[in-house]
Motif scaffolding. Sequence first.
Motif, PDB file in Angstrom:
ATOM      1  N   CYS A  23       0.831  -1.197   0.000  1.00  0.00           N
ATOM      2  CA  CYS A  23       0.000   0.000   0.000  1.00  0.00           C
ATOM      3  C   CYS A  23       0.874   1.258   0.000  1.00  0.00           C
ATOM      4  O   CYS A  23       1.816   1.354   0.776  1.00  0.00           O
ATOM      5  CB  CYS A  23      -0.909  -0.028   1.226  1.00  0.00           C
ATOM      6  N   ASP A  24       0.564   2.216  -0.877  1.00  0.00           N
ATOM      7  CA  ASP A  24       1.307   3.477  -0.940  1.00  0.00           C
ATOM      8  C   ASP A  24       1.032   4.372   0.266  1.00  0.00           C
ATOM      9  O   ASP A  24       1.802   5.281   0.541  1.00  0.00           O
ATOM     10  CB  ASP A  24       0.908   4.275  -2.193  1.00  0.00           C
ATOM     11  N   GLN A  25      -0.072   4.136   0.956  1.00  0.00           N
ATOM     12  CA  GLN A  25      -0.497   5.033   2.021  1.00  0.00           C
ATOM     13  C   GLN A  25       0.025   4.606   3.394  1.00  0.00           C
ATOM     14  O   GLN A  25       0.701   5.358   4.061  1.00  0.00           O
ATOM     15  CB  GLN A  25      -2.022   5.139   2.036  1.00  0.00           C
ATOM     16  N   CYS A  26      -0.291   3.379   3.820  1.00  0.00           N
ATOM     17  CA  CYS A  26       0.159   2.931   5.149  1.00  0.00           C
ATOM     18  C   CYS A  26       1.511   2.227   5.065  1.00  0.00           C
ATOM     19  O   CYS A  26       2.203   2.096   6.055  1.00  0.00           O
ATOM     20  CB  CYS A  26      -0.885   2.027   5.797  1.00  0.00           C
ATOM     21  N   GLU A  27       1.873   1.754   3.885  1.00  0.00           N
ATOM     22  CA  GLU A  27       3.156   1.102   3.618  1.00  0.00           C
ATOM     23  C   GLU A  27       3.392  -0.133   4.483  1.00  0.00           C
ATOM     24  O   GLU A  27       4.513  -0.554   4.676  1.00  0.00           O
ATOM     25  CB  GLU A  27       4.307   2.112   3.767  1.00  0.00           C
ATOM     26  N   GLU A  28       2.306  -0.695   5.026  1.00  0.00           N
ATOM     27  CA  GLU A  28       2.429  -1.879   5.875  1.00  0.00           C
ATOM     28  C   GLU A  28       1.750  -3.084   5.234  1.00  0.00           C
ATOM     29  O   GLU A  28       2.308  -4.170   5.209  1.00  0.00           O
ATOM     30  CB  GLU A  28       1.784  -1.624   7.234  1.00  0.00           C
ATOM     31  N   LYS A  29       0.527  -2.866   4.757  1.00  0.00           N
ATOM     32  CA  LYS A  29      -0.274  -3.978   4.257  1.00  0.00           C
ATOM     33  C   LYS A  29      -0.063  -4.166   2.762  1.00  0.00           C
ATOM     34  O   LYS A  29       0.341  -3.255   2.050  1.00  0.00           O
ATOM     35  CB  LYS A  29      -1.754  -3.709   4.534  1.00  0.00           C
ATOM     36  N   LYS A  30      -0.388  -5.366   2.298  1.00  0.00           N
ATOM     37  CA  LYS A  30      -0.302  -5.639   0.876  1.00  0.00           C
ATOM     38  C   LYS A  30      -1.424  -4.906   0.146  1.00  0.00           C
ATOM     39  O   LYS A  30      -2.546  -4.836   0.622  1.00  0.00           O
ATOM     40  CB  LYS A  30      -0.426  -7.143   0.617  1.00  0.00           C
ATOM     41  N   ALA A  31      -1.091  -4.361  -1.017  1.00  0.00           N
ATOM     42  CA  ALA A  31      -2.085  -3.640  -1.810  1.00  0.00           C
ATOM     43  C   ALA A  31      -3.089  -4.625  -2.401  1.00  0.00           C
ATOM     44  O   ALA A  31      -2.721  -5.692  -2.877  1.00  0.00           O
ATOM     45  CB  ALA A  31      -1.404  -2.855  -2.922  1.00  0.00           C
ATOM     46  N   LEU A  32      -4.355  -4.250  -2.342  1.00  0.00           N
ATOM     47  CA  LEU A  32      -5.423  -5.059  -2.926  1.00  0.00           C
ATOM     48  C   LEU A  32      -6.021  -4.385  -4.152  1.00  0.00           C
ATOM     49  O   LEU A  32      -6.664  -5.027  -4.963  1.00  0.00           O
ATOM     50  CB  LEU A  32      -6.525  -5.297  -1.898  1.00  0.00           C
ATOM     51  N   PHE A  33      -5.815  -3.067  -4.262  1.00  0.00           N
ATOM     52  CA  PHE A  33      -6.436  -2.302  -5.338  1.00  0.00           C
ATOM     53  C   PHE A  33      -5.415  -1.381  -5.995  1.00  0.00           C
ATOM     54  O   PHE A  33      -4.530  -0.864  -5.332  1.00  0.00           O
ATOM     55  CB  PHE A  33      -7.575  -1.421  -4.786  1.00  0.00           C
ATOM     56  N   ALA A  34      -5.558  -1.185  -7.286  1.00  0.00           N
ATOM     57  CA  ALA A  34      -4.789  -0.181  -8.015  1.00  0.00           C
ATOM     58  C   ALA A  34      -5.803   0.846  -8.495  1.00  0.00           C
ATOM     59  O   ALA A  34      -6.641   0.548  -9.341  1.00  0.00           O
ATOM     60  CB  ALA A  34      -4.048  -0.809  -9.177  1.00  0.00           C
ATOM     61  N   LEU A  35      -5.758   2.032  -7.915  1.00  0.00           N
ATOM     62  CA  LEU A  35      -6.730   3.077  -8.223  1.00  0.00           C
ATOM     63  C   LEU A  35      -6.114   4.120  -9.136  1.00  0.00           C
ATOM     64  O   LEU A  35      -4.979   4.528  -8.930  1.00  0.00           O
ATOM     65  CB  LEU A  35      -7.178   3.775  -6.929  1.00  0.00           C
ATOM     66  N   LYS A  36      -6.870   4.562 -10.126  1.00  0.00           N
ATOM     67  CA  LYS A  36      -6.434   5.669 -10.979  1.00  0.00           C
ATOM     68  C   LYS A  36      -6.958   6.958 -10.364  1.00  0.00           C
ATOM     69  O   LYS A  36      -8.142   7.060 -10.060  1.00  0.00           O
ATOM     70  CB  LYS A  36      -7.004   5.522 -12.391  1.00  0.00           C
ATOM     71  N   SER A  37      -6.073   7.932 -10.196  1.00  0.00           N
ATOM     72  CA  SER A  37      -6.518   9.206  -9.616  1.00  0.00           C
ATOM     73  C   SER A  37      -7.393   9.951 -10.617  1.00  0.00           C
ATOM     74  O   SER A  37      -7.235   9.834 -11.820  1.00  0.00           O
ATOM     75  CB  SER A  37      -5.323  10.058  -9.197  1.00  0.00           C
ATOM     76  N   THR A  38      -8.311  10.727 -10.076  1.00  0.00           N
ATOM     77  CA  THR A  38      -9.211  11.519 -10.900  1.00  0.00           C
ATOM     78  C   THR A  38      -8.744  12.967 -10.906  1.00  0.00           C
ATOM     79  O   THR A  38      -7.692  13.289 -10.362  1.00  0.00           O
ATOM     80  CB  THR A  38     -10.654  11.414 -10.368  1.00  0.00           C
ATOM     81  N   LYS A  39      -9.529  13.823 -11.488  1.00  0.00           N
ATOM     82  CA  LYS A  39      -9.109  15.212 -11.699  1.00  0.00           C
ATOM     83  C   LYS A  39      -8.706  15.928 -10.414  1.00  0.00           C
ATOM     84  O   LYS A  39      -7.667  16.558 -10.356  1.00  0.00           O
ATOM     85  CB  LYS A  39     -10.234  15.964 -12.404  1.00  0.00           C
ATOM     86  N   TYR A  40      -9.544  15.837  -9.385  1.00  0.00           N
ATOM     87  CA  TYR A  40      -9.246  16.520  -8.109  1.00  0.00           C
ATOM     88  C   TYR A  40      -9.072  15.462  -7.041  1.00  0.00           C
ATOM     89  O   TYR A  40     -10.018  15.102  -6.365  1.00  0.00           O
ATOM     90  CB  TYR A  40     -10.378  17.460  -7.725  1.00  0.00           C
ATOM     91  N   CYS A  41      -7.870  14.960  -6.889  1.00  0.00           N
ATOM     92  CA  CYS A  41      -7.636  13.833  -5.987  1.00  0.00           C
ATOM     93  C   CYS A  41      -6.471  14.159  -5.055  1.00  0.00           C
ATOM     94  O   CYS A  41      -5.484  14.740  -5.475  1.00  0.00           O
ATOM     95  CB  CYS A  41      -7.328  12.588  -6.816  1.00  0.00           C
ATOM     96  N   VAL A  42      -6.616  13.799  -3.789  1.00  0.00           N
ATOM     97  CA  VAL A  42      -5.515  13.900  -2.834  1.00  0.00           C
ATOM     98  C   VAL A  42      -5.372  12.544  -2.155  1.00  0.00           C
ATOM     99  O   VAL A  42      -6.323  11.786  -2.056  1.00  0.00           O
ATOM    100  CB  VAL A  42      -5.749  14.993  -1.758  1.00  0.00           C
ATOM    101  N   ASP A  43      -4.148  12.244  -1.707  1.00  0.00           N
ATOM    102  CA  ASP A  43      -3.973  10.985  -0.984  1.00  0.00           C
ATOM    103  C   ASP A  43      -4.139  11.232   0.507  1.00  0.00           C
ATOM    104  O   ASP A  43      -4.463  12.336   0.939  1.00  0.00           O
ATOM    105  CB  ASP A  43      -2.640  10.315  -1.331  1.00  0.00           C
ATOM    106  N   LEU A  44      -3.945  10.207   1.317  1.00  0.00           N
ATOM    107  CA  LEU A  44      -4.172  10.323   2.758  1.00  0.00           C
ATOM    108  C   LEU A  44      -3.143  11.219   3.446  1.00  0.00           C
ATOM    109  O   LEU A  44      -3.340  11.648   4.569  1.00  0.00           O
ATOM    110  CB  LEU A  44      -4.190   8.942   3.409  1.00  0.00           C
ATOM    111  N   LYS A  45      -2.043  11.503   2.766  1.00  0.00           N
ATOM    112  CA  LYS A  45      -1.016  12.381   3.321  1.00  0.00           C
ATOM    113  C   LYS A  45      -1.176  13.807   2.785  1.00  0.00           C
ATOM    114  O   LYS A  45      -0.260  14.603   2.854  1.00  0.00           O
ATOM    115  CB  LYS A  45       0.363  11.820   2.970  1.00  0.00           C
ATOM    116  N   ASP A  46      -2.366  14.096   2.224  1.00  0.00           N
ATOM    117  CA  ASP A  46      -2.717  15.406   1.670  1.00  0.00           C
ATOM    118  C   ASP A  46      -1.811  15.852   0.528  1.00  0.00           C
ATOM    119  O   ASP A  46      -1.610  17.043   0.315  1.00  0.00           O
ATOM    120  CB  ASP A  46      -2.758  16.490   2.764  1.00  0.00           C
TER     121      ASP A  46
END
Length: 62
Positions: free
Chosen positions: A11-34
Amino acid sequence: MKDRLGHTIYCDQCEEKKALFALKSTKYCVDLKDRPLPEGVTLNACGRCMVLLFNKNKKENP
């Protein structure tokens, strides 16, 4: 989730768990780290972070 070479993708966000999804960002998108994400970036996320990302972007972009 594994890449083409068979390596585990985390996972790109928590960097602990295995990723289950590959998401494409949309026009106005922020991640969990803002961090703003340009349109079309692939974001690997575990189930928990995927729900958090969805809810965060839904609130910010009704």
